[in-house]
Design a protein around this motif. Structure first.
Motif, PDB file in Angstrom:
ATOM      1  N   PRO A  89       0.821  -1.223   0.000  1.00 15.83           N
ATOM      2  CA  PRO A  89       0.000   0.000   0.000  1.00 15.83           C
ATOM      3  C   PRO A  89       0.851   1.266   0.000  1.00 15.83           C
ATOM      4  N   THR A  90       0.482   2.223  -0.838  1.00 18.54           N
ATOM      5  CA  THR A  90       1.255   3.453  -0.976  1.00 18.54           C
ATOM      6  C   THR A  90       1.345   4.225   0.333  1.00 18.54           C
ATOM      7  N   ARG A  91       0.359   4.075   1.195  1.00 19.82           N
ATOM      8  CA  ARG A  91       0.393   4.796   2.476  1.00 19.82           C
ATOM      9  C   ARG A  91       1.681   4.513   3.242  1.00 19.82           C
ATOM     10  N   PHE A  92       2.182   3.268   3.152  1.00 16.28           N
ATOM     11  CA  PHE A  92       3.408   2.921   3.878  1.00 16.28           C
ATOM     12  C   PHE A  92       4.617   3.658   3.301  1.00 16.28           C
ATOM     13  N   LEU A  93       4.684   3.740   1.979  1.00 15.93           N
ATOM     14  CA  LEU A  93       5.792   4.466   1.341  1.00 15.93           C
ATOM     15  C   LEU A  93       5.765   5.936   1.745  1.00 15.93           C
ATOM     16  N   VAL A  94       4.581   6.540   1.702  1.00 12.65           N
ATOM     17  CA  VAL A  94       4.440   7.948   2.065  1.00 12.65           C
ATOM     18  C   VAL A  94       4.757   8.150   3.541  1.00 12.65           C
ATOM     19  N   SER A  95       4.321   7.231   4.381  1.00 11.32           N
ATOM     20  CA  SER A  95       4.647   7.301   5.801  1.00 11.32           C
ATOM     21  C   SER A  95       6.155   7.274   6.017  1.00 11.32           C
ATOM     22  N   GLY A  96       6.846   6.427   5.238  1.00  8.81           N
ATOM     23  CA  GLY A  96       8.304   6.384   5.321  1.00  8.81           C
ATOM     24  C   GLY A  96       8.931   7.705   4.920  1.00  8.81           C
ATOM     25  N   MET A  97       8.319   8.375   3.947  1.00 15.48           N
ATOM     26  CA  MET A  97       8.815   9.705   3.572  1.00 15.48           C
ATOM     27  C   MET A  97       8.624  10.696   4.714  1.00 15.48           C
ATOM     28  N   GLY A  98       7.549  10.529   5.476  1.00 13.32           N
ATOM     29  CA  GLY A  98       7.329  11.396   6.632  1.00 13.32           C
ATOM     30  C   GLY A  98       8.400  11.207   7.687  1.00 13.32           C
ATOM     31  N   ASP A  99       8.780   9.953   7.931  1.00 15.46           N
ATOM     32  CA  ASP A  99       9.854   9.671   8.887  1.00 15.46           C
ATOM     33  C   ASP A  99      11.178  10.218   8.357  1.00 15.46           C
ATOM     34  N   TYR A 134      17.037  14.485   2.453  1.00 15.69           N
ATOM     35  CA  TYR A 134      16.046  15.539   2.238  1.00 15.69           C
ATOM     36  C   TYR A 134      15.993  15.945   0.767  1.00 15.69           C
ATOM     37  N   GLU A 135      17.158  16.102   0.148  1.00 16.03           N
ATOM     38  CA  GLU A 135      17.206  16.471  -1.267  1.00 16.03           C
ATOM     39  C   GLU A 135      16.497  15.422  -2.138  1.00 16.03           C
ATOM     40  N   THR A 136      16.682  14.157  -1.798  1.00 13.82           N
ATOM     41  CA  THR A 136      16.065  13.071  -2.569  1.00 13.82           C
ATOM     42  C   THR A 136      14.551  13.095  -2.443  1.00 13.82           C
ATOM     43  N   LEU A 137      14.071  13.370  -1.240  1.00 17.43           N
ATOM     44  CA  LEU A 137      12.622  13.455  -1.033  1.00 17.43           C
ATOM     45  C   LEU A 137      12.023  14.546  -1.909  1.00 17.43           C
ATOM     46  N   LEU A 138      12.639  15.712  -1.908  1.00 20.14           N
ATOM     47  CA  LEU A 138      12.122  16.827  -2.701  1.00 20.14           C
ATOM     48  C   LEU A 138      12.145  16.521  -4.192  1.00 20.14           C
ATOM     49  N   GLU A 139      13.182  15.834  -4.646  1.00 17.39           N
ATOM     50  CA  GLU A 139      13.341  15.554  -6.062  1.00 17.39           C
ATOM     51  C   GLU A 139      12.440  14.424  -6.547  1.00 17.39           C
ATOM     52  N   ASP A 140      12.315  13.364  -5.761  1.00 19.45           N
ATOM     53  CA  ASP A 140      11.678  12.143  -6.267  1.00 19.45           C
ATOM     54  C   ASP A 140      10.422  11.695  -5.524  1.00 19.45           C
ATOM     55  N   GLY A 141      10.034  12.416  -4.483  1.00 17.85           N
ATOM     56  CA  GLY A 141       8.900  11.971  -3.672  1.00 17.85           C
ATOM     57  C   GLY A 141       7.602  11.815  -4.447  1.00 17.85           C
ATOM     58  N   VAL A 142       7.219  12.839  -5.184  1.00 16.83           N
ATOM     59  CA  VAL A 142       5.950  12.797  -5.929  1.00 16.83           C
ATOM     60  C   VAL A 142       5.986  11.706  -6.999  1.00 16.83           C
ATOM     61  N   LYS A 143       7.110  11.610  -7.716  1.00 17.76           N
ATOM     62  CA  LYS A 143       7.230  10.583  -8.772  1.00 17.76           C
ATOM     63  C   LYS A 143       7.193   9.172  -8.191  1.00 17.76           C
ATOM     64  N   ALA A 144       7.799   8.998  -7.022  1.00 25.01           N
ATOM     65  CA  ALA A 144       7.800   7.682  -6.391  1.00 25.01           C
ATOM     66  C   ALA A 144       6.402   7.288  -5.935  1.00 25.01           C
ATOM     67  N   LYS A 145       5.655   8.254  -5.422  1.00 26.69           N
ATOM     68  CA  LYS A 145       4.279   7.971  -4.998  1.00 26.69           C
ATOM     69  C   LYS A 145       3.446   7.523  -6.194  1.00 26.69           C
ATOM     70  N   GLU A 146       3.629   8.170  -7.322  1.00 27.95           N
ATOM     71  CA  GLU A 146       2.888   7.790  -8.531  1.00 27.95           C
ATOM     72  C   GLU A 146       3.242   6.368  -8.949  1.00 27.95           C
ATOM     73  N   ALA A 147       4.518   6.019  -8.864  1.00 29.06           N
ATOM     74  CA  ALA A 147       4.937   4.654  -9.208  1.00 29.06           C
ATOM     75  C   ALA A 147       4.305   3.642  -8.264  1.00 29.06           C
ATOM     76  N   ASP A 161       1.534   4.014  -6.550  1.00 30.40           N
ATOM     77  CA  ASP A 161       0.089   3.962  -6.835  1.00 30.40           C
ATOM     78  C   ASP A 161      -0.210   3.007  -7.982  1.00 30.40           C
ATOM     79  N   ASN A 162       0.748   2.866  -8.904  1.00 31.36           N
ATOM     80  CA  ASN A 162       0.553   1.999 -10.068  1.00 31.36           C
ATOM     81  C   ASN A 162       1.319   0.680  -9.972  1.00 31.36           C
ATOM     82  N   ASN A 163       1.884   0.427  -8.773  1.00 30.82           N
ATOM     83  CA  ASN A 163       2.570  -0.852  -8.496  1.00 30.82           C
ATOM     84  C   ASN A 163       3.687  -1.171  -9.482  1.00 30.82           C
ATOM     85  N   VAL A 164       4.474  -0.140  -9.825  1.00 30.52           N
ATOM     86  CA  VAL A 164       5.599  -0.347 -10.737  1.00 30.52           C
ATOM     87  C   VAL A 164       6.880   0.197 -10.109  1.00 30.52           C
ATOM     88  N   VAL A 165       7.999  -0.373 -10.517  1.00 30.82           N
ATOM     89  CA  VAL A 165       9.303   0.083 -10.040  1.00 30.82           C
ATOM     90  C   VAL A 165       9.892   1.049 -11.057  1.00 30.82           C
TER      91      VAL A 165
END
Length: 376
Positions: free
Chosen positions: A159-169, A217-230, A232-236
């Motif tokens: 579930p994407t919620r776990f990935l996003v939660s990890g970004m919060g941590d 922190y830099e990685t989160l800003l650069e790739d966070g939104v794109k990673a969430k989209e991936a 959401d669609n269950n792709v790497v």
């Protein structure tokens, strides 16, 4: 000045990497105690069977049911001894991994996260609970896991919620490491000797740890939104791979060797409120990052950057987002009092902080977050 940096002996992530678990088990012997919830085993059973057959190893079932109590750890140790296991594999979320850490005690441990909701998999500490599931204590071991193995296909299908939660941590890592660095405070890496009695000499963070925290922190800003989209669609995708590394390795090394400060202390304070218990660790940490920035009177541009990022990936920015629709004065005082307790890392901040200041920071962070959210 004594400095310390600690890390797993080996970190590996990749698509279908679970198929190589048997190889890492074989570096220790032929038998591994598998500590995992039955639901997690069922999700990856085909890969477990394949790797066991390919490398001629045995994964001994432990019937772990989800709680890391002293009694359960003793039972698991007995199963390992009776089956003459050569190593321990902790597969799943935080509870299974913590149980495996407690059984292995810093030796011959392979950690296989099936979600990246926190940065704990790489660390040398674990949380023990009572039989009723209440917090008991933190325990520290002589070293970090021998291997951390992450199958990115499994993470992409969680579930994407776990990935996003990890970004919060992970979002907290840079800001806490910065505060600790400015305060010349001690870090958890200084406890790497595994002593439980305070006899291990304290240590400060290294430049390497701060660099990792900054890059997290830099990685989160650069790739966070794109990673969430991936997710959401269950792709790497490359972005998802980068965020998996940020959530686990960069944040894990950054917090343990870079330090914790007010963010995790306020998290612990808010966690005493029943209304916040439906939120994950990372979701609460995300809001508490805003609280620390308020305490520091951080530049407006930095605060906006954090708020914008949080909203872009769906992280909480106000109390309502973590389940606290209303907070009474008594609840606010209880949370702030816990945050300022002696054992909490708020002492690592570069200036003294009072209970009243924490209460004010929570209130202001809530208002700022809610207003910023409403403006979008």
């Amino acid at each position: 000045m004594r400095k310390a940096f600690i890390s797993p002996a080996k970190y590996v992530q990749g698509e279908d990497e679970l198929l190589n678990l048997g190889y890492f088990v074989s570096t220790f012997g032929k038998k591994a105690l598998l500590i995992a919830h039955p639901d997690d085993i069922s999700r990856v059973k085909e890969k477990l069977d394949q790797t066991a057959a390919k490398f001629s190893i045995s994964l001994i079932p432990s019937n772990f049911q989800g709680e890391v109590s002293g009694r359960e750890v003793a039972r698991l140790k007995k199963v390992a001894a009776e089956n003459e296991c050569d190593c321990v594999v902790g597969l799943g979320g935080g509870k299974a991994i913590d149980a495996a850490k407690c059984v292995a005690e810093g030796q011959r441990l392979i950690v296989v996260p099936t979600i990246v909701a926190t940065d704990a998999p790489t660390s040398h500490c674990a949380v023990l609970y009572t039989e009723d599931g209440l917090f008991d204590r933190y325990v520290y071991f002589v070293q970090n896991p021998s291997v951390v193995l992450i199958d990115t296909v499994i993470i992409a299908n969680a579930p994407t919620r776990f990935l996003v939660s990890g970004m919060g941590d992970a979002l907290s890592t840079y800001f806490e490491a910065r505060a600790v660095r400015n305060a010349y405070a001690n870090v958890d890496a200084g406890l790497a000797c595994g002593a439980q009695d305070g006899s291990c000499p304290p240590a400060k963070g290294t430049n390497a740890a701060f660099a990792l925290a900054s890059y997290c922190y830099e990685t989160l800003l650069e790739d966070g939104v794109k990673a969430k989209e991936a997710s959401d669609n269950n792709v790497v995708t490359p972005a998802l791979e980068n965020i998996i590394e940020a959530n686990s390795l960069l944040s894990g090394l950054g917090f343990e060797s870079g330090g914790l400060a007010a963010i995790h202390a306020i998290h612990d304070g808010l966690s005493v409120l029943p209304s916040a218990r439906s939120a994950t660790h990372g979701e609460k940490v995300s809001f508490c990052t805003i609280c620390q920035l308020v305490l520091e009177n951080a530049p407006t541009e930095e605060l906006r950057e954090v708020l914008d990022f949080s909203l872009s990936v769906g992280l909480p920015v106000c109390l309502a987002d973590i389940g606290i629709e209303e907070i009474t004065e008594a609840e606010l005082t209880a949370a702030a009092t816990k945050a300022c307790a002696k054992e909490e890392p708020i002492e690592a901040m570069p200036f003294p902080i009072t209970i009243e200041q924490v209460k004010a920071a929570i209130v202001v962070a809530d208002r700022l977050g809610a207003a910023h959210k409403a403006s979008k």
